[in-house]
Design a protein around this motif. Structure first.
Motif, PDB file in Angstrom:
ATOM      1  N   LEU A  71      35.193  39.894  65.028  1.00  0.00           N
ATOM      2  CA  LEU A  71      34.239  39.878  63.906  1.00  0.00           C
ATOM      3  C   LEU A  71      33.952  41.273  63.377  1.00  0.00           C
ATOM      4  CD1 LEU A  71      31.670  37.199  65.154  1.00  0.00           C
ATOM      5  CD2 LEU A  71      33.331  36.953  63.309  1.00  0.00           C
ATOM      6  N   GLU A  72      34.462  42.255  64.041  1.00  0.00           N
ATOM      7  CA  GLU A  72      34.225  43.627  63.580  1.00  0.00           C
ATOM      8  C   GLU A  72      35.452  44.467  63.896  1.00  0.00           C
ATOM      9  OE1 GLU A  72      31.029  45.411  65.781  1.00  0.00           O
ATOM     10  OE2 GLU A  72      31.521  44.281  67.571  1.00  0.00           O
TER      11      GLU A  72
ATOM     12  N   SER B  40      27.119  50.716  71.375  1.00  0.00           N
ATOM     13  CA  SER B  40      26.143  50.077  70.492  1.00  0.00           C
ATOM     14  C   SER B  40      24.820  50.834  70.580  1.00  0.00           C
ATOM     15  CB  SER B  40      25.939  48.618  70.906  1.00  0.00           C
ATOM     16  OG  SER B  40      24.715  48.145  70.426  1.00  0.00           O
TER      17      SER B  40
ATOM     18  N   THR C  38      30.372  47.304  72.846  1.00  0.00           N
ATOM     19  CA  THR C  38      30.387  45.832  72.695  1.00  0.00           C
ATOM     20  C   THR C  38      31.397  45.438  71.613  1.00  0.00           C
ATOM     21  OG1 THR C  38      28.680  45.775  70.980  1.00  0.00           O
ATOM     22  CG2 THR C  38      27.916  45.689  73.261  1.00  0.00           C
TER      23      THR C  38
ATOM     24  N   CYS D 158      29.913  32.699  68.726  1.00  0.00           N
ATOM     25  CA  CYS D 158      30.060  34.149  68.659  1.00  0.00           C
ATOM     26  C   CYS D 158      30.046  34.657  70.101  1.00  0.00           C
ATOM     27  CB  CYS D 158      28.913  34.759  67.854  1.00  0.00           C
ATOM     28  SG  CYS D 158      28.930  36.555  67.880  1.00  0.00           S
TER      29      CYS D 158
ATOM     30  N   ARG E 113      30.278  37.728  72.572  1.00  0.00           N
ATOM     31  CA  ARG E 113      30.124  39.193  72.586  1.00  0.00           C
ATOM     32  C   ARG E 113      30.514  39.720  73.955  1.00  0.00           C
ATOM     33  NH1 ARG E 113      26.804  42.794  69.507  1.00  0.00           N
ATOM     34  NH2 ARG E 113      26.009  40.952  68.432  1.00  0.00           N
TER      35      ARG E 113
ATOM     36  N   ASP F 154      25.442  31.126  69.168  1.00  0.00           N
ATOM     37  CA  ASP F 154      25.921  30.299  68.050  1.00  0.00           C
ATOM     38  C   ASP F 154      26.590  31.194  67.013  1.00  0.00           C
ATOM     39  OD1 ASP F 154      24.919  28.128  69.285  1.00  0.00           O
ATOM     40  OD2 ASP F 154      23.235  27.799  67.922  1.00  0.00           O
ATOM     41  N   TYR F 155      27.574  30.628  66.354  1.00  0.00           N
ATOM     42  CA  TYR F 155      28.291  31.386  65.330  1.00  0.00           C
ATOM     43  C   TYR F 155      27.843  30.915  63.944  1.00  0.00           C
ATOM     44  CZ  TYR F 155      32.154  32.642  62.210  1.00  0.00           C
ATOM     45  OH  TYR F 155      32.905  33.111  61.162  1.00  0.00           O
ATOM     46  N   TYR F 156      27.589  31.876  63.073  1.00  0.00           N
ATOM     47  CA  TYR F 156      27.226  31.549  61.681  1.00  0.00           C
ATOM     48  C   TYR F 156      28.251  32.194  60.761  1.00  0.00           C
ATOM     49  CZ  TYR F 156      22.939  29.654  63.488  1.00  0.00           C
ATOM     50  OH  TYR F 156      22.047  28.876  64.174  1.00  0.00           O
TER      51      TYR F 156
ATOM     52  N   ALA G 266      28.109  35.458  58.236  1.00  0.00           N
ATOM     53  CA  ALA G 266      26.871  36.207  58.451  1.00  0.00           C
ATOM     54  C   ALA G 266      27.146  37.704  58.359  1.00  0.00           C
ATOM     55  CB  ALA G 266      26.304  35.872  59.824  1.00  0.00           C
ATOM     56  N   GLU G 267      26.202  38.391  57.796  1.00  0.00           N
ATOM     57  CA  GLU G 267      26.283  39.856  57.823  1.00  0.00           C
ATOM     58  C   GLU G 267      24.943  40.385  58.320  1.00  0.00           C
ATOM     59  OE1 GLU G 267      26.729  41.874  54.069  1.00  0.00           O
ATOM     60  OE2 GLU G 267      25.760  40.236  52.978  1.00  0.00           O
TER      61      GLU G 267
ATOM     62  N   THR H  16      20.538  45.967  62.784  1.00  0.00           N
ATOM     63  CA  THR H  16      21.891  45.564  63.190  1.00  0.00           C
ATOM     64  C   THR H  16      21.887  44.244  63.957  1.00  0.00           C
ATOM     65  OG1 THR H  16      21.759  46.769  65.290  1.00  0.00           O
ATOM     66  CG2 THR H  16      22.648  47.967  63.392  1.00  0.00           C
ATOM     67  N   LYS H  17      20.717  43.814  64.376  1.00  0.00           N
ATOM     68  CA  LYS H  17      20.656  42.582  65.173  1.00  0.00           C
ATOM     69  C   LYS H  17      19.897  41.474  64.441  1.00  0.00           C
ATOM     70  CE  LYS H  17      23.089  44.274  68.291  1.00  0.00           C
ATOM     71  NZ  LYS H  17      23.770  45.072  67.242  1.00  0.00           N
TER      72      LYS H  17
ATOM     73  N   ASN I 106      19.485  37.958  66.031  1.00  0.00           N
ATOM     74  CA  ASN I 106      20.735  37.773  66.766  1.00  0.00           C
ATOM     75  C   ASN I 106      20.657  38.451  68.137  1.00  0.00           C
ATOM     76  OD1 ASN I 106      23.376  36.980  67.097  1.00  0.00           O
ATOM     77  ND2 ASN I 106      24.239  38.777  66.053  1.00  0.00           N
TER      78      ASN I 106
HETATM   79  N1  ATP Z   1      26.137  35.004  65.734  1.00  0.00           N
HETATM   80  C1  ATP Z   1      26.954  35.544  64.840  1.00  0.00           C
HETATM   81  N2  ATP Z   1      27.558  34.756  63.952  1.00  0.00           N
HETATM   82  C2  ATP Z   1      28.385  35.286  63.055  1.00  0.00           C
HETATM   83  N3  ATP Z   1      28.672  36.571  62.951  1.00  0.00           N
HETATM   84  C3  ATP Z   1      28.087  37.426  63.819  1.00  0.00           C
HETATM   85  C4  ATP Z   1      27.209  36.950  64.798  1.00  0.00           C
HETATM   86  N4  ATP Z   1      26.788  37.986  65.500  1.00  0.00           N
HETATM   87  C5  ATP Z   1      27.376  39.074  64.988  1.00  0.00           C
HETATM   88  N5  ATP Z   1      28.154  38.738  63.965  1.00  0.00           N
HETATM   89  C6  ATP Z   1      28.966  39.640  63.176  1.00  0.00           C
HETATM   90  O1  ATP Z   1      29.650  40.497  64.034  1.00  0.00           O
HETATM   91  C7  ATP Z   1      29.624  41.808  63.529  1.00  0.00           C
HETATM   92  C8  ATP Z   1      29.220  42.744  64.664  1.00  0.00           C
HETATM   93  O2  ATP Z   1      27.929  42.443  65.088  1.00  0.00           O
HETATM   94  P1  ATP Z   1      27.077  43.494  65.905  1.00  0.00           P
HETATM   95  O3  ATP Z   1      25.864  42.827  66.373  1.00  0.00           O
HETATM   96  O4  ATP Z   1      27.941  44.146  66.954  1.00  0.00           O
HETATM   97  O5  ATP Z   1      26.702  44.529  64.808  1.00  0.00           O
HETATM   98  P2  ATP Z   1      26.903  46.079  64.810  1.00  0.00           P
HETATM   99  O6  ATP Z   1      26.429  46.542  63.484  1.00  0.00           O
HETATM  100  O7  ATP Z   1      28.327  46.393  65.149  1.00  0.00           O
HETATM  101  O8  ATP Z   1      25.897  46.491  65.929  1.00  0.00           O
HETATM  102  P3  ATP Z   1      26.130  47.527  67.116  1.00  0.00           P
HETATM  103  O9  ATP Z   1      26.024  48.868  66.508  1.00  0.00           O
HETATM  104  O10 ATP Z   1      25.053  47.202  68.058  1.00  0.00           O
HETATM  105  O11 ATP Z   1      27.493  47.215  67.666  1.00  0.00           O
HETATM  106  C9  ATP Z   1      28.653  41.840  62.407  1.00  0.00           C
HETATM  107  O12 ATP Z   1      29.361  42.081  61.218  1.00  0.00           O
HETATM  108  C10 ATP Z   1      28.053  40.498  62.323  1.00  0.00           C
HETATM  109  O13 ATP Z   1      28.064  40.055  61.002  1.00  0.00           O
END
Ligand code: ATP
Length: 822
Positions: free
Chosen positions: A427-428, A438, A445, A460, A462, A511-513, A516-517, A581-582, A594
């Motif tokens: 997802l990233e 993180s 992560t 989702c 992690r 859960d996955y959405y 989502a951003e 970010t969460k 999240n």
């Molecule tokens: N439950 C979820 N459902 C769908 N997409 C998610 C979910 N959780 C995270 N994402 C997506 O995954 C990506 C990474 O999420 P993350 O929480 O690691 O954000 P981050 O900005 O990378 O934070 P960090 O700096 O803590 O790593 C984000 O773009 C987010 O949209």
């Protein structure tokens, strides 16, 4: 009782005028239909024919069903009888002439006229355009009621118990008379005079309307009339599995003589909407009428049969139909559902609302958006999520995101499966090296979308890199998180360790959405979003121009975040990850917190025996985190949280937003005499809460409306699926008993009627509205007739949708029986 004669046509003229004047859009249909009736009655009167035995028999129905109006028979507009058929032996379903009817209530008695001075009952008018029946003068109260008569109505049978038999079990033994084709007479005006093919049985020519039996009878007869609460079961039955046994075993057959100038749309003045939208604003009424084919029908047929027969009396006889009248005995009958061995039957129940006549729709159809949705206007600054197209695209986009996979052979960094999960999709973006920790978790992560083997649903997942030691005590908190369910919290499903990535990793599955951003990505990572330029704002431009968010949007977020926090704190937990970010956003403004529960495992303090020892402190931290998020949102920049610029940030809020928002931020960010509590925020939100509630409910209404459309689409799709399964099965080839004869042949021609029509120039005629309309009529089994032309254009079959529905149901049931080997 005063004698009534047909010379008193003034009364009917009056009714006609009133009706036409009141319902201009149906004026043509009503006028032509009613005039035909008058002509027919006058002709009967002139001929002074004695009552046929079967007609007398008809009168006797009154003995068995007192709710039936005798007068109804005289005006029954849709029974295939008329003076031009008078040379044929009338069938039991054929109505007697008006002049010969006993409207006094005693069968076979003399014709009566209504009491002098009686006035038409205006309340009867509204039923005319729906079932296209002519009103009947009621001799008792001097008013008019809508005629209703079903000669083979189960309640009309002498034996009461028979009436309890469910009337819509398909009877496979009944021959279909439309196969018994008969060429037309050779008289010069033969083409004007459609001839009825005599059925191989003596069944009367009667059209069937689903639910008519129960509506007519005062007793509890099963009825396929739909009830809103039981749509799924009804859909199944109404799609051809359980079809009412139409006793109309006769059909009308015409040769395709080019001089036979019956136009497809000439039978009732019915005009289909000019739109090709599948959701055209066609009312239920239009489907419940008993007109023969509408104008939208076959251009080929129109071309071949184009002529001057609009409103032709002879054609009017072709159309048979029975309206639905619930006015009998002045009772309103309400449908009641009852489960009976897996089948849902709908019964009618008498209520004591006297004098009401209710016409039930005979079919499922999308009636269009309600006004509350149609005329919904967006409020200024309100999050806009009301466009159907936008919604459709958003859903499809989410679906495609959910289906994304990665080729694990090409990308070995992604394992094929992790424990119970497979089809991982990152997802990233994760750079090869160096891996970034993180900011929230202080660990590296990585997030993946993955499908769980057990339920096939997306989650989702992690991965916490290199984390191996999990304190068992913290699992208490994990279990509490797993149980916490809230619309603004991403639910934690499970936590486990795995070596699938080649090293010890701790895995959290939430859960996955799709789509989502994070709040950070949505609002704070725009390179043009410069905090310094905002602070230079001097009040001369609008907030929007200054790069600030609408206050309503900020309150939308505040309401959702505080709602989540309230639930979390009340559950005895602390969020601990309230950071941009969460917090993830879906659609325009739907927020969810999240990654809950992760810090409770990663940063578990085992210095205390009680895993919840620090919860209160963490909850206070949550409130401060909330204050920071709101301040960052109000300044539309994370830089606003720097200790150096904090004072200026507050000034920016004071200059641009309400004092409530400023007070909220100050309350959250400054220490208070007593601990912060989410409930203390409520007064600051104040009446804005109602606005959020209003917006949420409006959105729910919009989405339910979209759902209503899809319900109908699903029903139509099932019908198309069945039609496709029946038509031209290769294993039966040209076997006479299958596709080229019998019910299948009929359905084959109907399929051509649906899909394969051509314009006058021979080009394909493509009109989705035509397809939707025809399928709806088929599903409803309306008595309206349709002209089906053979492929060699030599023959035309005239068959009602009720008969088509019966054939449809029968053929599909036969296939099912063959399939299961029963
Ligand atoms: N439950 C979820 N459902 C769908 N997409 C998610 C979910 N959780 C995270 N994402 C997506 O995954 C990506 C990474 O999420 P993350 O929480 O690691 O954000 P981050 O900005 O990378 O934070 P960090 O700096 O803590 O790593 C984000 O773009 C987010 O949209």
């Amino acid at each position: 009782m005063v004698e009534y004669t047909n010379d008193d046509a003034k009364i009917f003229d009056h009714i006609n005028n009133v009706l036409v004047g009141e319902f201009p859009s149906f004026g043509i249909a009503k006028e032509s239909k009613f005039q035909q009736l008058m002509q027919r009655n006058q002709s009967y009167d002139a001929s002074q024919q004695p009552l046929h035995a079967s007609q007398s028999e008809m009168l006797n129905y009154n003995k068995y069903d007192t709710s039936l109006s005798v007068e109804a028979k005289a005006f029954q507009p849709s029974i295939a009888v008329g003076n031009q058929f008078s040379q044929q032996a009338p069938m039991p379903g054929i109505l007697p002439p008006f002049a010969n009817l006993d409207i006094s209530g005693s069968s076979g008695g003399p014709t009566a006229r209504p009491p002098m001075g009686s006035q038409p009952n205006p309340s009867a008018h509204e039923f005319i355009p729906r079932n296209m029946s002519a009103p009947v003068l009621n001799p008792h109260n001097g008013g008019f009621s809508i005629p209703e008569f079903i000669p083979n109505h189960p309640m009309a049978r002498p034996n009461g118990p028979q009436a309890q038999t469910p009337s819509f079990i398909p009877t496979t033994q009944q021959p279909t008379s439309y196969l018994m084709q008969q060429t037309i007479a050779t008289a010069p005006d033969a083409h004007m005079r459609p001839q009825h093919v005599q059925s191989s049985t003596s069944s009367p020519i009667v059209d069937y309307i689903p639910g008519a039996a129960s509506l007519l009878s005062g007793n509890h007869m099963p009825s396929p009339v739909p009830g809103p609460a039981l749509e799924p079961k009804l859909s199944a039955s109404s799609s051809g599995f359980a079809s009412p046994p139409s006793q109309n075993n006769s059909s009308t057959y015409y040769t395709a003589d080019s001089s036979t100038s019956h136009t497809a749309g000439s039978h009732g003045g019915f005009t289909t909407p000019g739109t090709s939208s599948p959701y055209s604003r066609q009312t239920v009424d239009s489907l419940s009428t008993n007109h023969t084919t509408p104008d939208r029908s076959s251009p080929l047929l129109s071309r071949r049969l184009a002529g001057t027969h609009r409103g032709s009396p002879s054609l009017a006889q072709v159309s048979t139909g029975v309206g639905v009248n619930m006015s009998d005995a002045g009772m309103l009958q309400q449908p009641v559902a009852q489960e009976n061995g897996g089948t849902t039957y709908f019964y009618t129940q008498k209520s004591n609302q006297q004098g009401m006549s209710v016409v039930m729709p005979p079919c499922h159809v999308f009636p269009g958006s309600p006004p509350s949705i149609e005329y919904m206007s967006l409020k200024a600054n309100a999050p806009s999520f009301f466009m159907a197209n936008e919604l459709r695209q958003a859903i499809m986009h989410k679906h495609s995101l959910t289906m994304l996979t990665v080729d694990t052979e090409q990308d070995p960094s992604v394992p094929a499966e992790v424990d119970n999960y497979h089809s991982l999709f990152p997802l990233e973006y994760t750079p090869e090296a160096p891996l970034q920790k993180s900011g929230t978790f202080r660990y590296v992560t990585t997030c993946y979308k993955a499908i769980k083997y057990k339920d096939g649903l997306p989650y989702c997942v992690r991965r916490i890199h290199g984390f191996r030691q999990v304190n068992e005590k913290c699992m208490v908190l994990v279990d509490m998180w797993k149980k916490l369910q809230h619309s603004n919290v991403v639910q934690l499903r499970e936590v486990f360790t795995s070596k699938a990535f080649g090293e010890h990793s701790l895995i959290f599955a939430h859960d996955y959405y799709a789509g989502a951003e994070t709040l950070m990505a949505r609002h704070f990572q725009n390179p043009n979003n410069n905090y310094a330029s905002k602070t230079k704002w001097n009040g001369g431009t609008t907030r929007q121009n200054a790069g600030l968010l609408p206050e309503s949007l900020i309150w939308t977020y505040v309401v959702q975040l505080t709602s989540a926090l309230r639930c979390i704190h009340m559950a005895g937990l602390a969020c601990r990850v309230l950071d941009p970010t969460k917090v993830i956003i879906t659609d325009k403004s739907r927020l969810r917190i999240n990654s809950v529960g992760i810090l409770d495992v990663l940063a578990y303090d085992n210095s205390h025996a009680n895993p919840r020892a620090h919860i209160q402190q963490y909850q206070q931290d949550d409130m401060v985190s909330l204050g920071k998020v709101v301040l960052a949102l109000a300044c539309n920049s994370m830089s606003a949280l720097n200790p150096d610029t904090l004072q200026r940030s507050i000034e920016l809020v004071v200059m641009n937003y309400s004092s409530d928002l400023k007070n909220l931020i100050l309350y959250l960010l400054t220490p208070q005499q007593r601990p912060h509590n989410v409930n203390d925020i409520m007064p600051m939100i104040g009446a804005r809460f109602y606005m959020q509630l209003d917006a949420a409910m409006m959105r729910a209404d919009v989405i339910e409306n979209e759902l209503a459309k899809e319900v109908e689409n699903g029903r139509l799709f099932r019908m198309l699926g069945k039609l496709g399964v029946i038509n031209e099965r290769p294993e039966f080839g040209m076997e006479p008993a299958w596709s080229e004869t019998g019910d299948r042949y009929l359905l084959k021609l109907f399929r051509d009627h649906l899909f394969h029509q051509v314009t006058e120039t021979g080009a394909p005629w493509v009109d989705l509205a035509h397809i939707v309309q025809c399928l709806n009529k088929l599903d409803a089994g309306v008595p309206e007739k349709v002209c089906l032309m053979s492929r060699d254009e030599q023959n035309v079959l005239v068959v009602s949708y009720a008969e088509l529905k019966k054939a449809f149901s029968k053929c599909f049931n036969e296939l099912l029986v063959n399939n299961t080997g029963v």
